[in-house]
Design a protein around this motif. Structure first.
Motif, PDB file in Angstrom:
ATOM      1  N   GLN A 375       0.789  -1.161   0.039  1.00  0.00           N
ATOM      2  CA  GLN A 375       0.285  -0.108  -0.161  1.00  0.00           C
ATOM      3  C   GLN A 375       0.810   1.265   0.003  1.00  0.00           C
ATOM      4  OE1 GLN A 375      -2.267   0.567   3.360  1.00  0.00           O
ATOM      5  NE2 GLN A 375      -3.288   2.356   2.908  1.00  0.00           N
ATOM      6  N   ARG A 376       1.858   1.234   0.787  1.00  0.00           N
ATOM      7  CA  ARG A 376       2.659   2.487   0.981  1.00  0.00           C
ATOM      8  C   ARG A 376       3.508   2.601  -0.252  1.00  0.00           C
ATOM      9  NH1 ARG A 376       3.919   0.384   6.051  1.00  0.00           N
ATOM     10  NH2 ARG A 376       5.742  -0.538   5.574  1.00  0.00           N
ATOM     11  N   ARG A 377       3.697   1.830  -0.942  1.00  0.00           N
ATOM     12  CA  ARG A 377       4.597   1.718  -2.228  1.00  0.00           C
ATOM     13  C   ARG A 377       4.000   2.211  -3.361  1.00  0.00           C
ATOM     14  NH1 ARG A 377       7.177  -3.692  -4.247  1.00  0.00           N
ATOM     15  NH2 ARG A 377       7.869  -3.342  -6.230  1.00  0.00           N
ATOM     16  N   TYR A 378       2.775   1.592  -3.681  1.00  0.00           N
ATOM     17  CA  TYR A 378       1.800   1.912  -4.918  1.00  0.00           C
ATOM     18  C   TYR A 378       1.063   2.867  -4.653  1.00  0.00           C
ATOM     19  CZ  TYR A 378       3.707  -2.359  -7.051  1.00  0.00           C
ATOM     20  OH  TYR A 378       4.391  -3.356  -7.660  1.00  0.00           O
ATOM     21  N   LEU A 379       0.292   3.208  -3.373  1.00  0.00           N
ATOM     22  CA  LEU A 379      -0.515   4.210  -3.140  1.00  0.00           C
ATOM     23  C   LEU A 379      -0.309   5.327  -2.468  1.00  0.00           C
ATOM     24  CD1 LEU A 379      -3.752   1.892  -2.472  1.00  0.00           C
ATOM     25  CD2 LEU A 379      -2.738   2.828  -4.651  1.00  0.00           C
ATOM     26  N   GLY A 380       0.864   5.201  -1.619  1.00  0.00           N
ATOM     27  CA  GLY A 380       1.480   6.496  -0.755  1.00  0.00           C
ATOM     28  C   GLY A 380       0.946   5.802   0.689  1.00  0.00           C
ATOM     29  N   GLN A 381       1.588   6.766   1.707  1.00  0.00           N
ATOM     30  CA  GLN A 381       1.487   6.381   2.985  1.00  0.00           C
ATOM     31  C   GLN A 381      -0.023   6.581   3.403  1.00  0.00           C
ATOM     32  OE1 GLN A 381       3.971   5.485   5.247  1.00  0.00           O
ATOM     33  NE2 GLN A 381       2.477   5.194   6.601  1.00  0.00           N
ATOM     34  N   HIS A 382      -0.757   7.581   2.996  1.00  0.00           N
ATOM     35  CA  HIS A 382      -2.184   8.104   3.681  1.00  0.00           C
ATOM     36  C   HIS A 382      -3.238   7.431   2.842  1.00  0.00           C
ATOM     37  CE1 HIS A 382      -0.052  10.162   6.755  1.00  0.00           C
ATOM     38  NE2 HIS A 382       0.670  10.718   5.989  1.00  0.00           N
ATOM     39  N   SER A 383      -2.954   6.810   1.586  1.00  0.00           N
ATOM     40  CA  SER A 383      -4.068   6.415   0.757  1.00  0.00           C
ATOM     41  C   SER A 383      -4.778   4.970   1.302  1.00  0.00           C
ATOM     42  CB  SER A 383      -3.377   6.325  -0.716  1.00  0.00           C
ATOM     43  OG  SER A 383      -3.081   7.508  -1.167  1.00  0.00           O
ATOM     44  N   PRO A 384      -5.929   4.975   1.345  1.00  0.00           N
ATOM     45  CA  PRO A 384      -6.726   3.802   1.863  1.00  0.00           C
ATOM     46  C   PRO A 384      -6.864   2.582   0.886  1.00  0.00           C
ATOM     47  CG  PRO A 384      -8.343   5.543   1.147  1.00  0.00           C
ATOM     48  CD  PRO A 384      -7.119   6.077   1.039  1.00  0.00           C
ATOM     49  N   LEU A 385      -7.041   1.545   1.336  1.00  0.00           N
ATOM     50  CA  LEU A 385      -7.479   0.273   0.506  1.00  0.00           C
ATOM     51  C   LEU A 385      -8.700   0.119   0.459  1.00  0.00           C
ATOM     52  CD1 LEU A 385      -4.259  -2.007   1.439  1.00  0.00           C
ATOM     53  CD2 LEU A 385      -4.721  -1.105  -0.799  1.00  0.00           C
ATOM     54  N   PRO A 386      -9.395  -0.405  -0.560  1.00  0.00           N
ATOM     55  CA  PRO A 386     -10.647  -0.961  -0.484  1.00  0.00           C
ATOM     56  C   PRO A 386     -11.074  -1.960   0.774  1.00  0.00           C
ATOM     57  CG  PRO A 386      -9.660  -1.309  -2.709  1.00  0.00           C
ATOM     58  CD  PRO A 386      -8.731  -0.739  -1.762  1.00  0.00           C
ATOM     59  N   GLU A 387     -11.925  -1.832   1.462  1.00  0.00           N
ATOM     60  CA  GLU A 387     -12.340  -2.614   2.418  1.00  0.00           C
ATOM     61  C   GLU A 387     -13.094  -4.027   2.215  1.00  0.00           C
ATOM     62  OE1 GLU A 387     -14.790  -0.486   5.219  1.00  0.00           O
ATOM     63  OE2 GLU A 387     -13.436   1.131   5.515  1.00  0.00           O
ATOM     64  N   VAL A 388     -12.085  -4.904   1.600  1.00  0.00           N
ATOM     65  CA  VAL A 388     -12.254  -6.098   1.175  1.00  0.00           C
ATOM     66  C   VAL A 388     -11.197  -7.145   1.899  1.00  0.00           C
ATOM     67  CG1 VAL A 388     -13.387  -5.466  -0.848  1.00  0.00           C
ATOM     68  CG2 VAL A 388     -10.982  -6.003  -0.846  1.00  0.00           C
ATOM     69  N   GLU A 389     -11.585  -8.504   2.084  1.00  0.00           N
ATOM     70  CA  GLU A 389     -10.714  -9.366   2.219  1.00  0.00           C
ATOM     71  C   GLU A 389      -9.624  -9.719   1.094  1.00  0.00           C
ATOM     72  OE1 GLU A 389     -10.786 -13.881   4.266  1.00  0.00           O
ATOM     73  OE2 GLU A 389     -12.535 -12.850   4.022  1.00  0.00           O
ATOM     74  N   TRP A 390      -8.436  -9.721   1.734  1.00  0.00           N
ATOM     75  CA  TRP A 390      -7.281 -10.048   0.690  1.00  0.00           C
ATOM     76  C   TRP A 390      -6.564 -11.345   0.850  1.00  0.00           C
ATOM     77  CZ3 TRP A 390      -5.444  -6.227  -3.081  1.00  0.00           C
ATOM     78  CH2 TRP A 390      -5.986  -5.019  -2.772  1.00  0.00           C
ATOM     79  N   GLN A 391      -5.942 -11.731   0.024  1.00  0.00           N
ATOM     80  CA  GLN A 391      -5.110 -12.985   0.069  1.00  0.00           C
ATOM     81  C   GLN A 391      -3.972 -13.029  -0.624  1.00  0.00           C
ATOM     82  OE1 GLN A 391      -7.326 -16.179  -2.307  1.00  0.00           O
ATOM     83  NE2 GLN A 391      -8.684 -14.550  -3.086  1.00  0.00           N
ATOM     84  N   ALA A 392      -2.940 -13.748  -0.430  1.00  0.00           N
ATOM     85  CA  ALA A 392      -1.668 -13.241  -1.186  1.00  0.00           C
ATOM     86  C   ALA A 392      -0.860 -14.754  -1.353  1.00  0.00           C
ATOM     87  CB  ALA A 392      -0.704 -12.437  -0.144  1.00  0.00           C
TER      88      ALA A 392
END
Length: 407
Positions: A375-392
């Motif tokens: 998130q920090r790398r692609y969107l920036g420190q303060h940009s929110p992520l979609p409130e969904v469940e993630w997997q990796a």
């Protein structure tokens, strides 16, 4: 200015909208609510949309008229606006980059976006975003900055502070004099030494500054890339160490603005030829640490290929990728974990990494930490992520090829 780090990296840009702006939008409330709102101490504006725009424009004109800055009392005298509404307006314009403030309770001055517009630099937003991406990836011990041409020399519009404990830092909206390194490379007719070497250097009281041109058309400087080093740490060895890094970065920023070649002032000796060669481990790590989207290739149940863009992280041994819960490709990978991954850049030096390997699901406990880093790398420190469940997934490479130049 020289500063001593306090153990935390200071972000140069904070994009957090001031929620108080909502208070000035309550213009058509039911009268029954007025008393309650006033008792709670909120200021409710009854100004029309047009008058609000007029006040904002007048405020910007005041800041442009006073390069040394203006204080609250001066602005209140000239603008018919309440003190609380003025602070709301200033905070909003600060967030957007049109207003700056060197100190917490100091005078307000024209911000980088306002000054860039005044000088007709329509490329500023694109260039600023590219600068922050590229400079943050390098993680140099010294401070990097971006400067634009200005009537009296050059104007600082962005900086990424160095990682060193003691480092040089520019004041907000710094105006460089005509004798400074950034101004020298942005002159219509730079000194012969600058034309020959492709850079300018100036020695300040506390720091040494090195500047290289960024050229939208590959030849004519439209901005300056600046390195600032505390004077006590500067040496000829530092110049030899940093010059190739800065030249490559200035070329990359020029490519991102549309340049096909990087030959400042039409000097062919300054061009960095695009050579076809392999990347070593350090170069692979540096490249993959950038904000590059990977393309994941996997197989559908019917055997046809499926390709999807994904965020990626490389730790020197494994690749990590993420997916929203319910993404079809995640099910494909679980069914057939043999995958391939491609990470490349669309401009010189045309670096790329090709991978084939086996993917394995990460546990739920491992996902949040990975997601925060991405998130920090692609969107920036303060940009929110979609409130969904993630997997990796973790990909173990069976084969990896890394090179640059034309294939």
């Amino acid at each position: 200015m020289i500063v001593l780090a306090q153990g935390k990296f200071v972000n140069c840009v904070v994009r957090q909208i001031d929620k108080r702006i909502n208070r000035s939008c309550l213009c058509t409330l039911n009268p029954l609510y007025w008393t309650k709102i006033q008792k709670k101490g909120f200021f409710v504006s009854t100004e029309s949309e047009l008058s609000s725009v007029e006040r904002a424009l007048l405020l910007l004109e005041i800041l442009l008229e006073q390069p040394e800055g203006a204080d609250i009392s001066e602005m209140l005298t000239r603008i018919e606006i309440s003190r609380s509404s003025l602070f709301v307006l200033l905070n909003t314009l600060k967030t957007l980059g049109y207003v700056g403030q060197a100190e917490k309770r100091g005078r307000y001055h024209a911000g980088p976006r306002l000054l860039a517009w005044r000088n007709g630099n329509v490329l500023f937003p694109k260039l600023q975003a590219a600068f922050y991406q590229e400079a943050s990836t390098l993680e140099l011990p010294e401070t990097l900055a971006l400067a634009l041409p200005f009537s009296t020399g050059a104007l600082l519009v962005a900086q990424v502070e160095g990682k060193a404990q003691v480092r040089s830092v520019f004041t907000a909206a710094r105006r460089f004099t005509t004798e400074s390194a950034p101004a020298l490379v942005l002159m219509p007719s730079p000194p012969p030494r600058v034309l020959q070497t492709g850079y300018a250097m100036s020695n300040e009281i506390e720091s040494t500054e090195l500047a290289l041109p960024i050229c939208r058309d590959g030849q004519t400087p439209s901005a300056a890339l600046v390195l600032s080093v505390p004077s006590f740490r500067w040496s000829s060895e530092r110049l030899n160490d940093y010059l190739p890094i800065l030249r490559e970065l200035a070329a990359r920023l020029s490519y991102r603005l549309g340049a096909l070649r990087y030959t400042p002032w039409k000097n062919p000796t300054l061009e960095s030829p695009i050579q076809r060669r392999a990347l070593d481990d350090a170069q692979i790590t540096a490249f993959l640490g950038g904000p590059w989207i990977a393309r994941l290739a996997c197989l559908r149940p019917d055997g046809t290929p499926h390709v999807v863009p994904v965020w990626q992280e490389w730790d020197g041994q494994y690749f990590y990728i993420t997916a929203w819960q319910g993404s079809l490709w995640a099910e494909y990978v679980r069914s057939n974990p043999s995958v391939s991954l491609t990470v490349d850049e669309p401009w010189p030096p045309l670096r790329r990494v090709l991978v084939r390997g086996i993917a394995q699901s990460l546990s739920k406990a491992e996902v949040p930490h990975l997601l925060r880093r991405l998130q920090r790398r692609y969107l920036g420190q303060h940009s929110p992520l979609p409130e969904v469940e993630w997997q990796a997934f973790r990909i173990t490479p069976d084969w990896l090829s890394a090179s640059q130049g034309l294939a």
